[in-house]
Write a protein that holds these residues in place. Structure first.
Motif, PDB file in Angstrom:
ATOM      1  N   THR A   1       3.456 -11.404 -19.070  1.00  0.00           N
ATOM      2  CA  THR A   1       4.568 -10.461 -19.087  1.00  0.00           C
ATOM      3  C   THR A   1       4.702  -9.843 -20.478  1.00  0.00           C
ATOM      4  N   LEU A   2       5.138  -8.576 -20.513  1.00  0.00           N
ATOM      5  CA  LEU A   2       5.011  -7.772 -21.729  1.00  0.00           C
ATOM      6  C   LEU A   2       5.938  -8.194 -22.855  1.00  0.00           C
ATOM      7  N   ASP A   3       7.037  -8.874 -22.543  1.00  0.00           N
ATOM      8  CA  ASP A   3       8.007  -9.222 -23.580  1.00  0.00           C
ATOM      9  C   ASP A   3       7.545 -10.348 -24.499  1.00  0.00           C
ATOM     10  N   TYR A   4       6.364 -10.906 -24.259  1.00  0.00           N
ATOM     11  CA  TYR A   4       5.808 -11.852 -25.234  1.00  0.00           C
ATOM     12  C   TYR A   4       5.342 -11.127 -26.495  1.00  0.00           C
ATOM     13  N   GLY A   5       5.253  -9.790 -26.421  1.00  0.00           N
ATOM     14  CA  GLY A   5       4.901  -9.002 -27.602  1.00  0.00           C
ATOM     15  C   GLY A   5       3.436  -8.645 -27.677  1.00  0.00           C
ATOM     16  N   LYS A   6       2.558  -9.543 -27.252  1.00  0.00           N
ATOM     17  CA  LYS A   6       1.123  -9.266 -27.202  1.00  0.00           C
ATOM     18  C   LYS A   6       0.668  -9.413 -25.756  1.00  0.00           C
ATOM     19  N   PHE A   7      -0.227  -8.511 -25.340  1.00  0.00           N
ATOM     20  CA  PHE A   7      -0.722  -8.580 -23.968  1.00  0.00           C
ATOM     21  C   PHE A   7      -2.023  -7.789 -23.854  1.00  0.00           C
ATOM     22  N   ASN A   8      -2.752  -8.071 -22.799  1.00  0.00           N
ATOM     23  CA  ASN A   8      -3.980  -7.339 -22.495  1.00  0.00           C
ATOM     24  C   ASN A   8      -3.871  -6.811 -21.066  1.00  0.00           C
ATOM     25  N   ILE A   9      -4.237  -5.538 -20.868  1.00  0.00           N
ATOM     26  CA  ILE A   9      -4.153  -4.920 -19.545  1.00  0.00           C
ATOM     27  C   ILE A   9      -5.514  -4.330 -19.168  1.00  0.00           C
ATOM     28  N   GLN A  10      -5.985  -4.670 -17.985  1.00  0.00           N
ATOM     29  CA  GLN A  10      -7.207  -4.099 -17.443  1.00  0.00           C
ATOM     30  C   GLN A  10      -6.833  -3.185 -16.279  1.00  0.00           C
ATOM     31  N   ASP A  11      -6.917  -1.885 -16.491  1.00  0.00           N
ATOM     32  CA  ASP A  11      -6.616  -0.904 -15.455  1.00  0.00           C
ATOM     33  C   ASP A  11      -7.653  -1.003 -14.333  1.00  0.00           C
ATOM     34  N   THR A  12      -7.194  -0.955 -13.077  1.00  0.00           N
ATOM     35  CA  THR A  12      -8.110  -1.118 -11.936  1.00  0.00           C
ATOM     36  C   THR A  12      -8.269   0.173 -11.126  1.00  0.00           C
ATOM     37  N   THR A  13      -8.109   1.320 -11.776  1.00  0.00           N
ATOM     38  CA  THR A  13      -8.228   2.598 -11.072  1.00  0.00           C
ATOM     39  C   THR A  13      -9.602   2.745 -10.423  1.00  0.00           C
ATOM     40  N   ASP A  14     -10.669   2.350 -11.118  1.00  0.00           N
ATOM     41  CA  ASP A  14     -12.019   2.440 -10.540  1.00  0.00           C
ATOM     42  C   ASP A  14     -12.118   1.616  -9.259  1.00  0.00           C
ATOM     43  N   TYR A  15     -11.508   0.439  -9.273  1.00  0.00           N
ATOM     44  CA  TYR A  15     -11.517  -0.438  -8.090  1.00  0.00           C
ATOM     45  C   TYR A  15     -10.776   0.226  -6.934  1.00  0.00           C
ATOM     46  N   ILE A  16      -9.612   0.809  -7.226  1.00  0.00           N
ATOM     47  CA  ILE A  16      -8.832   1.482  -6.187  1.00  0.00           C
ATOM     48  C   ILE A  16      -9.608   2.670  -5.630  1.00  0.00           C
ATOM     49  N   ARG A  17     -10.249   3.451  -6.513  1.00  0.00           N
ATOM     50  CA  ARG A  17     -11.018   4.617  -6.093  1.00  0.00           C
ATOM     51  C   ARG A  17     -12.140   4.224  -5.134  1.00  0.00           C
ATOM     52  N   GLY A  18     -12.734   3.060  -5.377  1.00  0.00           N
ATOM     53  CA  GLY A  18     -13.812   2.607  -4.511  1.00  0.00           C
ATOM     54  C   GLY A  18     -13.341   1.892  -3.252  1.00  0.00           C
ATOM     55  N   THR A  19     -12.159   1.275  -3.321  1.00  0.00           N
ATOM     56  CA  THR A  19     -11.670   0.463  -2.207  1.00  0.00           C
ATOM     57  C   THR A  19     -11.078   1.290  -1.071  1.00  0.00           C
ATOM     58  N   LEU A  20     -10.287   2.290  -1.390  1.00  0.00           N
ATOM     59  CA  LEU A  20      -9.591   3.046  -0.346  1.00  0.00           C
ATOM     60  C   LEU A  20     -10.534   3.698   0.669  1.00  0.00           C
ATOM     61  N   PRO A  21     -11.662   4.303   0.236  1.00  0.00           N
ATOM     62  CA  PRO A  21     -12.594   4.859   1.231  1.00  0.00           C
ATOM     63  C   PRO A  21     -13.216   3.785   2.128  1.00  0.00           C
ATOM     64  N   VAL A  22     -13.463   2.607   1.577  1.00  0.00           N
ATOM     65  CA  VAL A  22     -14.015   1.510   2.380  1.00  0.00           C
ATOM     66  C   VAL A  22     -13.015   1.093   3.460  1.00  0.00           C
ATOM     67  N   TRP A  23     -11.775   0.948   3.076  1.00  0.00           N
ATOM     68  CA  TRP A  23     -10.733   0.566   4.038  1.00  0.00           C
ATOM     69  C   TRP A  23     -10.589   1.632   5.124  1.00  0.00           C
ATOM     70  N   LYS A  24     -10.674   2.895   4.718  1.00  0.00           N
ATOM     71  CA  LYS A  24     -10.557   3.983   5.694  1.00  0.00           C
ATOM     72  C   LYS A  24     -11.709   3.931   6.688  1.00  0.00           C
ATOM     73  N   GLU A  25     -12.911   3.699   6.183  1.00  0.00           N
ATOM     74  CA  GLU A  25     -14.099   3.628   7.045  1.00  0.00           C
ATOM     75  C   GLU A  25     -14.001   2.442   8.012  1.00  0.00           C
ATOM     76  N   LEU A  26     -13.432   1.349   7.534  1.00  0.00           N
ATOM     77  CA  LEU A  26     -13.305   0.156   8.366  1.00  0.00           C
ATOM     78  C   LEU A  26     -12.101   0.221   9.310  1.00  0.00           C
ATOM     79  N   GLY A  27     -11.270   1.227   9.124  1.00  0.00           N
ATOM     80  CA  GLY A  27     -10.126   1.405  10.010  1.00  0.00           C
ATOM     81  C   GLY A  27      -8.962   0.488   9.725  1.00  0.00           C
ATOM     82  N   PHE A  28      -8.860  -0.018   8.489  1.00  0.00           N
ATOM     83  CA  PHE A  28      -7.742  -0.896   8.141  1.00  0.00           C
ATOM     84  C   PHE A  28      -6.439  -0.096   8.083  1.00  0.00           C
ATOM     85  N   GLY A  29      -5.383  -0.662   8.607  1.00  0.00           N
ATOM     86  CA  GLY A  29      -4.079  -0.017   8.555  1.00  0.00           C
ATOM     87  C   GLY A  29      -2.985  -1.044   8.349  1.00  0.00           C
ATOM     88  N   PHE A  30      -1.814  -0.576   7.957  1.00  0.00           N
ATOM     89  CA  PHE A  30      -0.696  -1.472   7.641  1.00  0.00           C
ATOM     90  C   PHE A  30       0.587  -0.886   8.212  1.00  0.00           C
TER      91      PHE A  30
END
Length: 270
Positions: free
Chosen positions: A43-72
């Protein structure tokens, strides 16, 4: 049995974000799936933190889910970390919403009259993008003011001003809205607008002093769980408020509040 997708950050040290929501929704019988927006060291209020953005993962995942017909049946979004990420997620939510999926948006930005550590005005713009595709959004008072460019009055607002603030959120695009952590006519309250019956409401609560990380995520999970199980918005909101109060009451004397509430030890309070 309704299924929900959580689109939020995953925090390694701290019971917040998905770490707080997953146990609650699972306990309430909601099959829950996840799409992380970032991996965060702590959590950020410790003052120091590391963040790994997962935009590349999301960009690759959503088309796969669409192709597989996943829905919520429902999607709940939380923290967004980049322009592309917000556009990808907002586009996906809009597409799914048109197919009958209910979109919940928790526009995580700040509290106590200021943005959280690490948040910027750009994050505010990204959250407006998310609120524009929501069926229900639930910012706290600070976040609602940032989203609508409304001056923050930490001393409190009137019921009329609370209604105006709800209407400003609706102008962004959300159908229904809640505003948590408000002080309305001198009393702590959650205020809401339900588009299903065009009604406004407010629910008062007693505040326990102190800042507890993850309580917003707990509120969201309990709220959504009860909504998906068929309860009304007002009733689900009251249940979520009371549950958060009981969890804070149980762990209000914990030494490290930045770590959040140990949700798994509180499931009996649901």
């Amino acid at each position: 049995m309704k299924q929900i997708l959580l689109i939020n950050d995953v925090v390694g040290y701290g019971k917040v974000g998905m770490g707080a929501m997953l146990p609650i929704l699972s306990y309430l019988g909601i099959p829950t799936y996840s799409l992380p927006t970032a991996l965060v060291s702590n959590t950020l209020d410790y003052g120091k933190f590391n963040i790994q953005d997962t935009t590349d993962y999301i960009r690759g995942t959503l088309p796969v889910w669409k192709e597989l017909g996943f829905g919520f049946d429902a999607i709940c979004t939380g923290l967004m970390f980049s322009d592309e990420q917000a556009k990808l997620v907002a586009g996906y939510c809009k597409e799914q919403g048109e197919q009958g999926t209910t979109v919940f948006v928790d526009p995580i930005l700040g509290d106590g009259g200021r943005l959280y550590n690490g948040m910027t005005e750009r994050q505010v713009e990204l959250m407006r993008e998310m609120v524009s595709v929501a069926h229900l959004c639930f910012p706290n008072y600070t976040e609602a003011c940032y989203l609508t460019n409304t001056p923050i009055k930490m001393e409190g607002i009137s019921w009329e001003e609370a209604g105006d603030l709800l209407d400003e959120l609706r102008k962004i695009g959300t159908k229904s809205a809640l505003i948590t952590s408000c002080k309305v006519d001198g009393r702590n309250a959650v205020v809401g607008y339900n588009h299903y019956d065009d009604s406004y409401f407010h629910l008062e609560y007693h505040e326990i002093p102190g800042l507890f990380h993850g309580t917003g995520d707990i509120f969201s999970a309990v709220l959504i769980g009860h909504l998906l199980n068929g309860e009304s918005l007002k009733t689900s909101t009251r249940t979520a408020m009371d549950t958060v109060f009981r969890m804070i009451e149980r762990y209000k004397d914990t030494d490290d509040k930045n770590r959040g509430i140990p949700v798994e030890k509180c499931l009996d309070l649901l």
